[in-house]
Design a protein around this motif. Structure first.
Motif, PDB file in Angstrom:
ATOM      1  N   ALA A  24      50.764  37.445   1.545  1.00 58.75           N
ATOM      2  CA  ALA A  24      50.065  38.453   2.347  1.00 58.75           C
ATOM      3  C   ALA A  24      48.551  38.296   2.227  1.00 58.75           C
ATOM      4  CB  ALA A  24      50.499  39.845   1.907  1.00 58.75           C
ATOM      5  N   PHE A  25      48.060  37.950   1.034  1.00 60.97           N
ATOM      6  CA  PHE A  25      46.622  37.776   0.847  1.00 60.97           C
ATOM      7  C   PHE A  25      46.103  36.559   1.613  1.00 60.97           C
ATOM      8  CE2 PHE A  25      43.078  35.889  -1.513  1.00 60.97           C
ATOM      9  CZ  PHE A  25      42.188  36.944  -1.509  1.00 60.97           C
ATOM     10  N   ALA A  26      46.875  35.451   1.568  1.00 62.40           N
ATOM     11  CA  ALA A  26      46.444  34.241   2.264  1.00 62.40           C
ATOM     12  C   ALA A  26      46.460  34.417   3.778  1.00 62.40           C
ATOM     13  CB  ALA A  26      47.334  33.062   1.854  1.00 62.40           C
ATOM     14  N   HIS A  27      47.401  35.208   4.260  1.00 61.29           N
ATOM     15  CA  HIS A  27      47.503  35.405   5.715  1.00 61.29           C
ATOM     16  C   HIS A  27      46.553  36.478   6.218  1.00 61.29           C
ATOM     17  CE1 HIS A  27      49.570  36.603   9.557  1.00 61.29           C
ATOM     18  NE2 HIS A  27      49.592  35.271   9.666  1.00 61.29           N
ATOM     19  N   GLY A  28      45.981  37.247   5.323  1.00 59.39           N
ATOM     20  CA  GLY A  28      45.066  38.296   5.724  1.00 59.39           C
ATOM     21  C   GLY A  28      45.728  39.637   5.955  1.00 59.39           C
ATOM     22  N   ASP A  29      46.951  39.798   5.469  1.00 53.39           N
ATOM     23  CA  ASP A  29      47.651  41.070   5.687  1.00 53.39           C
ATOM     24  C   ASP A  29      47.026  42.209   4.894  1.00 53.39           C
ATOM     25  OD1 ASP A  29      49.221  39.390   7.105  1.00 53.39           O
ATOM     26  OD2 ASP A  29      50.996  39.541   5.808  1.00 53.39           O
ATOM     27  N   LEU A  30      46.308  41.885   3.816  1.00 49.29           N
ATOM     28  CA  LEU A  30      45.725  42.932   2.979  1.00 49.29           C
ATOM     29  C   LEU A  30      44.339  43.361   3.469  1.00 49.29           C
ATOM     30  CD1 LEU A  30      46.692  41.525  -0.541  1.00 49.29           C
ATOM     31  CD2 LEU A  30      47.984  43.087   0.918  1.00 49.29           C
ATOM     32  N   ARG A  35      44.477  44.830   9.720  1.00 50.23           N
ATOM     33  CA  ARG A  35      45.584  45.761   9.895  1.00 50.23           C
ATOM     34  C   ARG A  35      45.307  46.755  11.013  1.00 50.23           C
ATOM     35  NH1 ARG A  35      45.358  46.640   4.245  1.00 50.23           N
ATOM     36  NH2 ARG A  35      44.904  48.831   4.670  1.00 50.23           N
ATOM     37  N   LEU A  36      44.041  47.025  11.331  1.00 47.10           N
ATOM     38  CA  LEU A  36      43.717  47.975  12.391  1.00 47.10           C
ATOM     39  C   LEU A  36      43.856  47.369  13.776  1.00 47.10           C
ATOM     40  CD1 LEU A  36      40.584  49.772  10.887  1.00 47.10           C
ATOM     41  CD2 LEU A  36      42.955  50.586  10.977  1.00 47.10           C
ATOM     42  N   ALA A  49      45.747  38.375  21.641  1.00 42.35           N
ATOM     43  CA  ALA A  49      47.004  38.929  21.130  1.00 42.35           C
ATOM     44  C   ALA A  49      46.728  39.774  19.903  1.00 42.35           C
ATOM     45  CB  ALA A  49      47.980  37.814  20.794  1.00 42.35           C
ATOM     46  N   GLY A  50      47.610  40.746  19.597  1.00 40.67           N
ATOM     47  CA  GLY A  50      47.464  41.594  18.421  1.00 40.67           C
ATOM     48  C   GLY A  50      47.833  40.857  17.146  1.00 40.67           C
ATOM     49  N   PHE A  51      47.414  41.398  15.987  1.00 42.47           N
ATOM     50  CA  PHE A  51      47.668  40.780  14.686  1.00 42.47           C
ATOM     51  C   PHE A  51      49.110  41.066  14.258  1.00 42.47           C
ATOM     52  CE2 PHE A  51      47.817  41.103  10.054  1.00 42.47           C
ATOM     53  CZ  PHE A  51      47.399  39.828   9.706  1.00 42.47           C
ATOM     54  N   VAL A  52      49.797  40.006  13.786  1.00 37.02           N
ATOM     55  CA  VAL A  52      51.171  40.121  13.295  1.00 37.02           C
ATOM     56  C   VAL A  52      51.182  39.695  11.829  1.00 37.02           C
ATOM     57  CG1 VAL A  52      53.575  39.381  13.537  1.00 37.02           C
ATOM     58  CG2 VAL A  52      52.122  39.643  15.565  1.00 37.02           C
ATOM     59  N   ALA A  53      51.634  40.547  10.958  1.00 36.14           N
ATOM     60  CA  ALA A  53      51.665  40.250   9.526  1.00 36.14           C
ATOM     61  C   ALA A  53      52.885  39.418   9.169  1.00 36.14           C
ATOM     62  CB  ALA A  53      51.672  41.548   8.721  1.00 36.14           C
ATOM     63  N   CYS A  54      52.787  38.693   8.042  1.00 36.68           N
ATOM     64  CA  CYS A  54      53.962  37.949   7.558  1.00 36.68           C
ATOM     65  C   CYS A  54      55.066  38.910   7.134  1.00 36.68           C
ATOM     66  CB  CYS A  54      53.558  37.054   6.388  1.00 36.68           C
ATOM     67  SG  CYS A  54      52.511  35.667   6.832  1.00 36.68           S
ATOM     68  N   VAL A  55      54.706  39.933   6.393  1.00 31.84           N
ATOM     69  CA  VAL A  55      55.636  40.982   5.975  1.00 31.84           C
ATOM     70  C   VAL A  55      54.981  42.315   6.316  1.00 31.84           C
ATOM     71  CG1 VAL A  55      56.947  41.993   4.079  1.00 31.84           C
ATOM     72  CG2 VAL A  55      56.489  39.540   4.097  1.00 31.84           C
ATOM     73  N   THR A  56      55.652  43.111   7.078  1.00 26.34           N
ATOM     74  CA  THR A  56      55.079  44.376   7.502  1.00 26.34           C
ATOM     75  C   THR A  56      55.019  45.364   6.346  1.00 26.34           C
ATOM     76  OG1 THR A  56      57.254  45.198   8.177  1.00 26.34           O
ATOM     77  CG2 THR A  56      55.970  44.026   9.841  1.00 26.34           C
ATOM     78  N   SER A  57      54.036  46.242   6.415  1.00 28.95           N
ATOM     79  CA  SER A  57      53.867  47.358   5.474  1.00 28.95           C
ATOM     80  C   SER A  57      53.619  46.914   4.047  1.00 28.95           C
ATOM     81  CB  SER A  57      55.090  48.295   5.523  1.00 28.95           C
ATOM     82  OG  SER A  57      55.282  48.803   6.825  1.00 28.95           O
ATOM     83  N   ILE A  58      52.979  45.764   3.835  1.00 25.15           N
ATOM     84  CA  ILE A  58      52.532  45.354   2.506  1.00 25.15           C
ATOM     85  C   ILE A  58      51.031  45.556   2.441  1.00 25.15           C
ATOM     86  CG2 ILE A  58      52.151  43.387   0.976  1.00 25.15           C
ATOM     87  CD1 ILE A  58      54.862  42.432   1.477  1.00 25.15           C
ATOM     88  N   HIS A  59      50.584  46.475   1.595  1.00 25.74           N
ATOM     89  CA  HIS A  59      49.172  46.821   1.490  1.00 25.74           C
ATOM     90  C   HIS A  59      48.601  46.525   0.106  1.00 25.74           C
ATOM     91  CE1 HIS A  59      50.188  48.802   5.196  1.00 25.74           C
ATOM     92  NE2 HIS A  59      50.979  49.674   4.564  1.00 25.74           N
ATOM     93  N   GLU A  85      56.194  35.196  11.865  1.00 26.00           N
ATOM     94  CA  GLU A  85      54.830  34.704  11.908  1.00 26.00           C
ATOM     95  C   GLU A  85      54.586  33.593  10.898  1.00 26.00           C
ATOM     96  OE1 GLU A  85      50.791  34.548  13.116  1.00 26.00           O
ATOM     97  OE2 GLU A  85      52.582  35.431  14.033  1.00 26.00           O
ATOM     98  N   CYS A  86      55.197  33.689   9.696  1.00 26.81           N
ATOM     99  CA  CYS A  86      54.920  32.745   8.607  1.00 26.81           C
ATOM    100  C   CYS A  86      56.197  32.016   8.193  1.00 26.81           C
ATOM    101  CB  CYS A  86      54.333  33.468   7.398  1.00 26.81           C
ATOM    102  SG  CYS A  86      52.834  34.393   7.747  1.00 26.81           S
ATOM    103  N   PRO A  87      56.304  30.706   8.427  1.00 20.45           N
ATOM    104  CA  PRO A  87      57.471  29.945   7.929  1.00 20.45           C
ATOM    105  C   PRO A  87      57.574  29.952   6.411  1.00 20.45           C
ATOM    106  CG  PRO A  87      56.289  28.712   9.622  1.00 20.45           C
ATOM    107  CD  PRO A  87      55.419  29.888   9.256  1.00 20.45           C
ATOM    108  N   ALA A  88      56.422  30.006   5.718  1.00 20.26           N
ATOM    109  CA  ALA A  88      56.473  30.033   4.251  1.00 20.26           C
ATOM    110  C   ALA A  88      57.149  31.299   3.744  1.00 20.26           C
ATOM    111  CB  ALA A  88      55.057  29.930   3.683  1.00 20.26           C
ATOM    112  N   ALA A  89      56.949  32.426   4.434  1.00 18.09           N
ATOM    113  CA  ALA A  89      57.593  33.673   4.019  1.00 18.09           C
ATOM    114  C   ALA A  89      59.108  33.588   4.190  1.00 18.09           C
ATOM    115  CB  ALA A  89      57.029  34.835   4.826  1.00 18.09           C
TER     116      ALA A  89
END
Length: 325
Positions: A24-30, A35-36, A49-59, A85-89
């Motif tokens: 999540a940190f590498a993808h910018g989810d934090l 996130r906004l 396009a809007g931002f899509v997180a690798c895993v939703t609701s991880i803060h 969004e993330c094959p690594a996830a």
């Protein structure tokens, strides 16, 4: 064991929680600004396009740790999920599921083996401290006594003996620990025994026996000889195989003695006196090898035979039962 069981799961949850937090940190989810971002809709062509997180609701790391627990124990609460969004996830998700299954299998097996305590069951299988060599049915026999202290029986109990000694082949090859199986006399056939009461296991010393040339002069601590006895069976309560072992060195084999009887019948009950389990008495036995006894039959004519024990008839018609004193 319980500490290892708990720490194995807790450490795996923390490890994969850190992995999910790093993804999540590498993808910018934090990042709060990413996130906004929302999907602005399908307006003009080429709209961002809007931002899509690798895993939703991880803060934070706490939410990543919670997601790690949900993945490994397969309890999803619906608030967090892996996106495409993330094959690594996706790869980490597969790896964590496999690791969780392996940890479950190993830990449950260890707990079951530890709680069954097969080695504790083997401690109640006892052997006589000494083995004896004496006459039985006119032949020299190697004898030992084995017993079970518990009331629960050993299923499919088998016993086998091996002689370990230094031997040399005809070509001059020296085998320091040569293992030779010795055959035991069993009316049932094979090595199976019914260990409902203490039994005297014996081996007839004949021309096929590795003890054929053993005499009382060889039974000292300098003699390179050891007899290993192995008793195996299935524990009745758990179904796990247990094994008890003992061995007799040359100076632990008593020549010309036999075990005293320890099973008595009184008032329709069989009682076993384990205080006399290893007691022996002297009996007339020739001081020669089995080879010499077989070649010279006149030795038996000079041996005084001990009187046969008398069998007392039961005074009551009850089914005997076993008790341990």
């Amino acid at each position: 064991t319980l500490l290892i069981f708990t720490m194995s799961f807790l450490c795996s949850w923390l490890l994969f929680g850190m992995v999910w937090w790093l993804i999540a940190f590498a993808h910018g989810d934090l990042d709060h600004s990413t996130r906004l971002q929302r999907d602005p809709g399908e307006g003009a062509a080429g709209s961002p396009a809007g931002f899509v997180a690798c895993v939703t609701s991880i803060h934070s790391f706490t939410s990543a740790f919670l997601f790690s627990i949900e993945v490994q124990v397969t309890i999803g609460f619906g608030g967090r999920m892996v996106t495409e969004e993330c094959p690594a996830a996706i790869l980490v998700l597969i790896v964590q599921n496999i690791v969780g299954l392996v940890i479950n299998a190993i830990m449950l097996g260890c707990i079951f083996m530890k709680t069954s305590q097969a080695h504790r069951r083997a401690e109640t299988l006892i052997f006589s401290k000494h083995a004896v060599i004496a006459l039985r049915e006119g032949k020299l026999c190697f004898m030992l006594r084995v017993g079970d202290l518990r009331k629960s029986m050993i299923i499919s109990a088998t016993i086998r003996m091996q002689v370990v000694k230094k031997t040399a082949s005809l070509e001059g090859e020296v085998v320091p620990l040569n293992q030779i199986d010795i055959q035991m006399e069993n009316p049932v056939g094979g090595n199976s025994i019914f260990l409902v009461s203490p039994l005297i296991i014996y081996h007839v010393i004949d021309k096929n026996s590795p003890l054929y040339d053993i005499s009382p002069l060889n039974l000292h601590h300098h003699e390179d000889l050891e007899i290993i006895v192995i008793l195996e069976g299935v524990v009745e309560t758990t179904g796990i195989t247990t094994q008890a072992r003992t061995s007799y060195l040359a100076d632990e084999i008593l020549w010309g003695q036999r075990f005293v009887p320890i099973v008595a019948e009184e008032d329709g009950r069989y009682s076993v006196d384990y205080s006399k389990f290893g007691n022996t008495v002297k009996v007339p036995t020739p001081s020669c090898t089995a080879r010499q006894l077989e070649e010279d039959k006149s030795i038996m004519d000079t041996m005084p035979l001990s009187p046969k024990g008398t069998i007392r008839k039961r005074s009551v018609k009850l089914k005997p039962r076993f008790t341990i004193s």
